[in-house]
Design a protein around this motif. Structure first.
Motif, PDB file in Angstrom:
ATOM      1  N   ASN A  37       0.822  -1.213   0.000  1.00 36.99           N
ATOM      2  CA  ASN A  37       0.000   0.000   0.000  1.00 36.99           C
ATOM      3  C   ASN A  37       0.858   1.265   0.000  1.00 36.99           C
ATOM      4  O   ASN A  37       0.495   2.267   0.602  1.00 36.99           O
ATOM      5  CB  ASN A  37      -0.961   0.005   1.206  1.00 36.99           C
ATOM      6  N   PHE A  38       2.006   1.214  -0.646  1.00 40.18           N
ATOM      7  CA  PHE A  38       2.901   2.363  -0.775  1.00 40.18           C
ATOM      8  C   PHE A  38       3.440   2.855   0.566  1.00 40.18           C
ATOM      9  O   PHE A  38       3.866   4.009   0.680  1.00 40.18           O
ATOM     10  CB  PHE A  38       2.214   3.528  -1.518  1.00 40.18           C
ATOM     11  N   ASN A 554      -4.867  12.861  -5.041  1.00 40.11           N
ATOM     12  CA  ASN A 554      -4.066  11.717  -5.504  1.00 40.11           C
ATOM     13  C   ASN A 554      -2.861  12.158  -6.338  1.00 40.11           C
ATOM     14  O   ASN A 554      -2.516  11.543  -7.341  1.00 40.11           O
ATOM     15  CB  ASN A 554      -4.938  10.748  -6.308  1.00 40.11           C
ATOM     16  N   ASP A 604      -7.696  12.685   3.642  1.00 34.31           N
ATOM     17  CA  ASP A 604      -6.681  11.723   3.198  1.00 34.31           C
ATOM     18  C   ASP A 604      -5.772  11.402   4.380  1.00 34.31           C
ATOM     19  O   ASP A 604      -4.915  12.198   4.754  1.00 34.31           O
ATOM     20  CB  ASP A 604      -5.876  12.326   2.046  1.00 34.31           C
ATOM     21  N   ALA A 606      -3.345   9.581   4.529  1.00 31.75           N
ATOM     22  CA  ALA A 606      -1.936   9.455   4.140  1.00 31.75           C
ATOM     23  C   ALA A 606      -1.311  10.789   3.778  1.00 31.75           C
ATOM     24  O   ALA A 606      -0.189  10.828   3.279  1.00 31.75           O
ATOM     25  CB  ALA A 606      -1.810   8.485   2.963  1.00 31.75           C
ATOM     26  N   TYR A 638      -7.320   2.249   8.815  1.00 29.72           N
ATOM     27  CA  TYR A 638      -6.055   2.439   8.100  1.00 29.72           C
ATOM     28  C   TYR A 638      -4.835   1.805   8.757  1.00 29.72           C
ATOM     29  O   TYR A 638      -3.804   1.655   8.104  1.00 29.72           O
ATOM     30  CB  TYR A 638      -5.791   3.935   7.919  1.00 29.72           C
ATOM     31  N   GLY A 648      -0.524   4.734   3.790  1.00 28.89           N
ATOM     32  CA  GLY A 648       0.293   5.099   2.640  1.00 28.89           C
ATOM     33  C   GLY A 648       1.706   5.286   3.130  1.00 28.89           C
ATOM     34  O   GLY A 648       2.112   4.684   4.135  1.00 28.89           O
ATOM     35  N   ASN A 649       2.466   6.126   2.446  1.00 32.73           N
ATOM     36  CA  ASN A 649       3.860   6.345   2.796  1.00 32.73           C
ATOM     37  C   ASN A 649       4.006   6.748   4.261  1.00 32.73           C
ATOM     38  O   ASN A 649       3.367   7.684   4.727  1.00 32.73           O
ATOM     39  CB  ASN A 649       4.415   7.453   1.896  1.00 32.73           C
TER      40      ASN A 649
END
Length: 742
Positions: A37-38, A554, A604, A606, A638, A648-649
């Motif tokens: 998931n990055f 995104n 978001d 992330a 998450y 995410g990152n």
């Protein structure tokens, strides 16, 4: 039923002692979290803040899989990939741009092959723990990895028969040219590998990583390759002189190039273990050798791992949590683990490190840190370090000031003594002010203040604040300036200016504090009441058209914002929350807009600009329960005990820091405002062991006696006194002794 929510802080609590020396906190760490998931983490072996790390490298792909793997260039490993081409010894974790991932070792069987697409293999049965990784390669070799701070150690379990151990300097995550490799004996190789093109945006700043590698078993044969040629070392004549084995005749023991490497050939009569030790330095080969000798020397694999495991337990044991849910403990301690990877140590064991930009050798009396992803970490990470690891935070601040001495400017996104200039804003100023205001004052605050004012007021040739002249004159960076993300940039400058104002106030400079307090509110000039959003403006004061608040999600391009859209930046005024509420029309309209952010899927998790938004409900009368509900929902959605268990990152620990705070039940809402807004802990009890060199108490105990299913709202009380807000300043918090949520 509505229960009364109370917070009791017992200032009279006597000294508390907790024996955590025997606990193994590493059992709750899953290094595979974030490898999908990055998330950009890797499961390899690393010591706390290690310079060296040994990670499986599976992003080179096989010849049928290159297109898929080409997406995953910022980290050496992705959980879904299945073709492994080696084990890299210098890596980063949780970053969004590629760099490092170099000095790869690889054990193979059969005839010698130097093409990674041919010697690479699939694998199975991976195990990862703090400081340890193992895997069974489908070529029949089991590999185990561990590391000290500056040395990577690998143990290969070879089956009987012909085998090879390769050291590949051609592979890596970026495309810098240049490597050097030299045999000193049949069991020792030294050399260097060029790196430094972070985000592919600063190739002229490439620099070498130096190494010395030793194998535990003398090979039957050895040599080097410079594709497509190989050179055999056994055919050369060696002699022994003063106890050292040296070449009598040259066989091309040294090679310079791009696609180069070294090999050790074996023909084992029975199953055999071979250990590889690789010392790393950013200064010299001599220092790499000294790091290897001092940190590992003759120690075997198990001894190195035992020492690193102990180091991890010492770090993780700073916080103890109590609860029945093992997954909760795992995601918590894995997050804490991830916060202890970067910033990482730059200096060698002898204290030497490369000076910023010039790379001249300098010496530090303490610890020189690197990997300052400050656009991410200024928001919550450094506040967490100040609380849990204040000596580390002090060393990081002193590292930033050393960078200022060497470079003339504070860092923005520094990596291994180079400035990458990644992202926007002036985040180092925020970190310096916040650290000082939390009571960590063991640095030259006047130098820090001078450095902050330089970046805030220098109009020409300012690498930290492009467009600063226009910002000072107009109060914002205009679309006409052609500076990327002018609205985001203005907001970031506002936050930095607020930090400068708070430090100026603490230092008694009232005039400067007033000036920067005014500058910190200039975001209001970009708020369009008609649209209800912050919007880019032209230099003449007119609005940029056309405006689309959804553009930029995104990572698509947006004329006003960096890595986000107008929704995701709308509430990013942590320095002026009350003013922002009034600007948007008061509590009800603000709440409705905040609700819409989440309901319309624009939040978001992330994305750093909006990660504090769930806590904004605490600033609305009677709405604190929404913060608790939203935080619970976000954690459950998450953050999981799975490879995709980050949103995410990880951004060098920023997302993990968010989770650590959220699960402990409080959050540092405003950078450079040393306090916390409160929510509900995820555990029955949290014990934070405070560093007695920085804090008066040795522990803070947070007890949760409230049902997670309750609809509790109401007020907090502090020592029996009701609080009108769910805010506690840092000093009161660390001196509390015991906190009870009821």
């Amino acid at each position: 039923m509505t229960l009364r929510t109370c917070l009791f802080i017992g200032l009279s609590l006597s000294c508390i002692c907790f024996a955590n020396a025997q606990q193994d906190f590493t059992q709750y760490v899953n290094p595979f979290i974030g490898t999908s998931n990055f998330g950009a983490t890797h499961p390899g072996a690393i010591a706390p803040r290690g310079m060296a790390s040994v990670s499986p490298f599976n992003v080179a792909g096989d010849d049928t899989d290159l297109e898929k793997d080409s997406r995953w260039l910022s980290n050496p490993y992705v959980y879904e990939n299945s073709f492994l081409t080696g084990f890299s010894h210098v890596n980063m974790s949780g970053v969004g741009c590629p760099d490092l991932g170099v000095i790869l070792s690889m054990p193979t069987t059969g005839a010698l092959e130097t093409d990674h697409l041919r010697y690479g293999t699939t694998y199975k049965n991976e195990i990862a723990k703090p400081g340890y990784y193992s895997v069974e390669l489908d070529n029949g070799i089991k590999t185990e990895l561990t590391a000290s701070t500056r040395v990577g150690v690998s143990r290969y379990h070879f089956p009987a028969g012909k085998a090879n151990l390769l050291l590949n300097l051609g592979l890596g995550l970026t495309n810098e040219h240049g490597a050097v490799l030299k045999f000193n004996s049949p069991t020792e190789v030294e050399g260097s590998r060029m790196v430094g093109s972070f985000c592919y945006n600063n190739a002229e700043s490439a620099y070498p990583i130096y190494f010395v590698a030793r194998v535990s078993a003398a090979p039957e044969n050895f040599g080097i390759w410079d594709k497509p040629a190989t050179y055999n070392g056994v055919e050369a004549q060696w002699m022994t002189y003063n106890g050292k084995t040296r070449l009598k005749e040259q066989f091309m023991k040294e090679v310079v190039g791009d696609s180069i490497g070294a090999y050790f050939n074996y023909d084992f009569k029975e199953a055999t273990q071979v250990t590889l030790k690789v010392g790393i330095s950013y200064v010299s080969i001599a220092n790499a050798r000294e790091n290897l000798d001092k940190e590992v020397g003759a120690s075997d694999f198990d001894a190195v791992y035992a020492e690193t495991k102990k180091a991890w337990n010492d770090k993780l044991g700073v916080v103890e949590v109590t609860g029945d849910d093992r997954d909760d403990k795992t995601i918590f301690y894995t997050a804490l683990y991830h916060t202890q990877i970067a910033p990482s140590i730059l200096n060698d064991a002898n204290g030497e490190y490369p000076e910023m930009n010039t790379r001249k050798t300098k010496h530090t009396g303490g610890t020189r840190y690197t990997v300052f992803s400050l656009w991410d970490t200024y928001r919550n990470y450094h506040q967490l370090m100040s609380l849990l690891y204040p000596q580390e935070q002090l060393d990081m601040v002193n590292s930033m000031l050393a960078i200022y001495d060497e470079n003339g400017w504070l860092p923005k996104w520094e990596l291994n003594a180079t400035e990458t200039f990644t992202m926007v804003g002036d985040p180092a100023a925020v970190v310096l002010a916040d650290t000082y205001l939390r009571g960590i004052t063991g640095f030259d605050v006047q130098k820090a203040y001078k450095a902050m004012l330089k970046s805030a007021d220098t109009r020409e040739a300012n690498p930290l604040r492009p467009g600063i002249g226009e910002y000072i004159d107009l109060g914002y960076v205009s679309y006409d300036s052609h500076i990327k993300g002018p609205v985001s940039t203005t907001q970031e400058y506002n936050i930095a200016d607020y930090a400068i104002a708070r430090l100026a106030e603490a230092l008694g400079d009232k005039k400067t504090a007033k000036r920067f307090d005014q500058r910190a509110l200039s975001y209001k000039k970009l708020y369009n009441k008609k649209s209800g959003f912050l919007q880019p403006k032209m230099g003449d004061g007119s609005w940029y058209e056309p405006f689309d608040p959804l553009a930029g999600a995104n990572f698509t391009e947006n004329p006003g914002f960096i890595e986000g859209n107008a929704w995701q930046y709308l509430f990013m005024q942590p320095q002026d929350i009350e003013g922002m509420i009034q600007l948007m029309g008061g509590n009800q309209k603000f709440e409705a807009k905040l609700d819409a952010l989440f309901k319309q899927g624009q939040f978001d998790m992330a994305n750093e600009p909006d990660i504090a938004y769930p806590f904004l409900y605490n600033y609305l009368p009677g709405k604190a329960h929404k913060t608790r509900e939203k935080v619970d929902e976000l954690i459950a959605t998450y953050f999981t005990n799975k490879p995709a268990g980050l949103p995410g990152n990880d951004d060098t620990g920023t997302m993990s820091a968010w989770l650590v705070y959220a699960m402990m039940g409080f959050y540092p809402m405003t950078p450079a405002d040393p306090g916390y807004t409160l929510t509900q802990p995820q555990f029955e009890e949290v014990i934070i062991h405070l560093n007695p060199q920085f804090y008066e108490r040795d522990a803070l105990v947070i007890k949760n006696e409230r049902s997670r299913e309750s609809e509790a709202s109401g007020t907090f009380s502090l020592n029996g006194k009701s609080l009108s807000t769910k805010y506690v300043d840092h000093k009161t918090w660390v001196e509390a002794g015991e906190v009870i949520f009821k």
